[in-house]
Enzyme design. Structure first.
Site: not given
Length: 377
Positions: A149, A236, A320
């Site tokens: 990355n 969920t 990041c």
């Protein structure tokens, strides 16, 4: 503003946003519910899963929906390590993985696992011979990212797969967050056993990703609750995120291996090479959409700010770690000389960029070099 930080995130595609909105309106029910609305939502969820399997060439495989690349990497690394611990406790990865993998490896080391970190050369590429020498009978997991990355270095995934499958029973996982849709990557033939993909790197939505696996490759769950996603990822499931991710993958894989990205990268390299004392990181090994440059004796933020003031968005290293004042572990691993370590920027192309954008990038880069007083070679 010309946006050239597509490895950090991408602008969501209009059709992906439209799919997300429409599914949230029409299929908002919980797919685990037994009523008709729930069943309709479940049907769309499974249809999205099957579409993704088809895109990846693995109709018999497994796809687990996650909140993104980090969670998928955590599930792969920690989950597979615990699932196959009865076979051994040895794991192999590389020194330049994304923190989502490296921090997971550090955690496993506290749990009694032994981790070997493959080193990389100046281009950011591992040695197949070192991988061969590290494989053991008790090796249970190998995790090697496809495209780095920060510098874009491409690892020889097919060679790695052949070596791992020929020498061990280890599961082979690859973080494909930066490669999917730009370079071919599948779970068939000489591909990995498991892949991590993140939606927001391919003009999808943040907070959505997958861990895709060959049939029979099942990790141990790392979170607990209602047992959704075959009891591997409780919570969920967002049907809208799943449908939007499937849409983004369909759109993006159709445009992979774009030759204009490679041509643009080569154009900028030719401009950079006119000037003294600017290093091109992973020059010969990087993916076509990523170009990493290092300037001596300045901070990367200086370049980022200049480019921004002139209408172009680029980044320092990776998003990041861009707010971390420490030198990136990737920059350390490839042996960048001291005077360049803090002066790294990353340029990354996306589908919304154009020839005009590249021409403007050339102009702004030239202006920056003149500002620094750097002479041409």
């Amino acid at each position: 503003m010309i946006y050239l930080d597509n490895s950090a995130t991408t602008l969501p595609d209009d059709s992906v946003l439209a799919s997300f909105t429409e599914v949230n309106r029409r299929f908002f029910a919980n797919p685990a519910s037994l009523h008709l609305a729930g069943k309709e939502a479940e049907l769309l969820l499974e249809r999205s899963r099957e579409q993704i399997k088809s895109i990846l060439g693995m109709p018999e495989g497994e796809v687990i929906f996650t909140s993104g690349g980090t969670e998928a990497n955590n599930l792969a690394v920690i989950g597979f390590a615990h699932a196959y611990r009865s076979r051994g406790n040895h794991i192999i990865t590389t020194s330049i993985e994304h923190p989502a993998v490296l921090r997971s490896m550090e955690y496993l080391e506290t749990q009694g696992f032994e981790v070997d970190y493959l080193q990389v050369d100046a281009q950011g590429v591992i040695s197949i011979e070192e991988l061969k020498s590290k494989l053991r009978q008790e090796t249970i997991l190998v995790s090697i990212m496809h495209v780095n990355n920060e510098i874009g270095a491409i690892q020889p995934i097919a060679e790695c797969a052949r070596m791992i499958k020929g020498q061990s029973r280890a599961v082979f996982h690859s973080d494909a967050v930066q490669s999917f849709g730009k370079l071919p990557v599948m779970l068939t033939g000489d591909g990995p056993d498991a892949l991590t993909i993140s939606a927001h790197k391919i003009h999808g939505l943040k907070g959505s990703g997958i861990l895709a696996m060959r049939k029979g490759m099942i990790p141990q769950a790392i979170n607990f609750g209602g047992g959704q996603e075959k009891e591997l990822r409780s919570g969920t499931v967002s049907v809208a995120d799943a449908a939007a991710l499937a849409k983004a993958m369909r759109l993006h894989v159709a445009n992979q291996e774009r030759e204009d990205f490679r041509a643009w990268r080569n154009r900028i390299i030719s401009v950079v090479e006119r000037y003294e004392d600017v290093r091109i990181l992973a020059r010969d090994s990087a993916a076509p959409h990523i170009l990493s440059l290092a300037f001596p004796k300045i901070k990367g933020e200086v370049a980022v700010n200049y480019f921004q003031e002139n209408g172009i968005t680029v980044s320092t290293s990776s998003a990041c770690s861009s707010k971390n004042t420490k030198v990136s572990h990737v920059i350390e691993a490839i042996g960048v000389p001291e005077k360049y370590k803090n002066g790294v920027i990353r340029i990354s192309f996306g589908k919304n960029n154009s020839e005009q954008h590249v021409s403007e990038l050339e102009r702004v880069f030239t202006g920056f070099m003149e500002l620094l007083g750097r002479g041409k070679q």
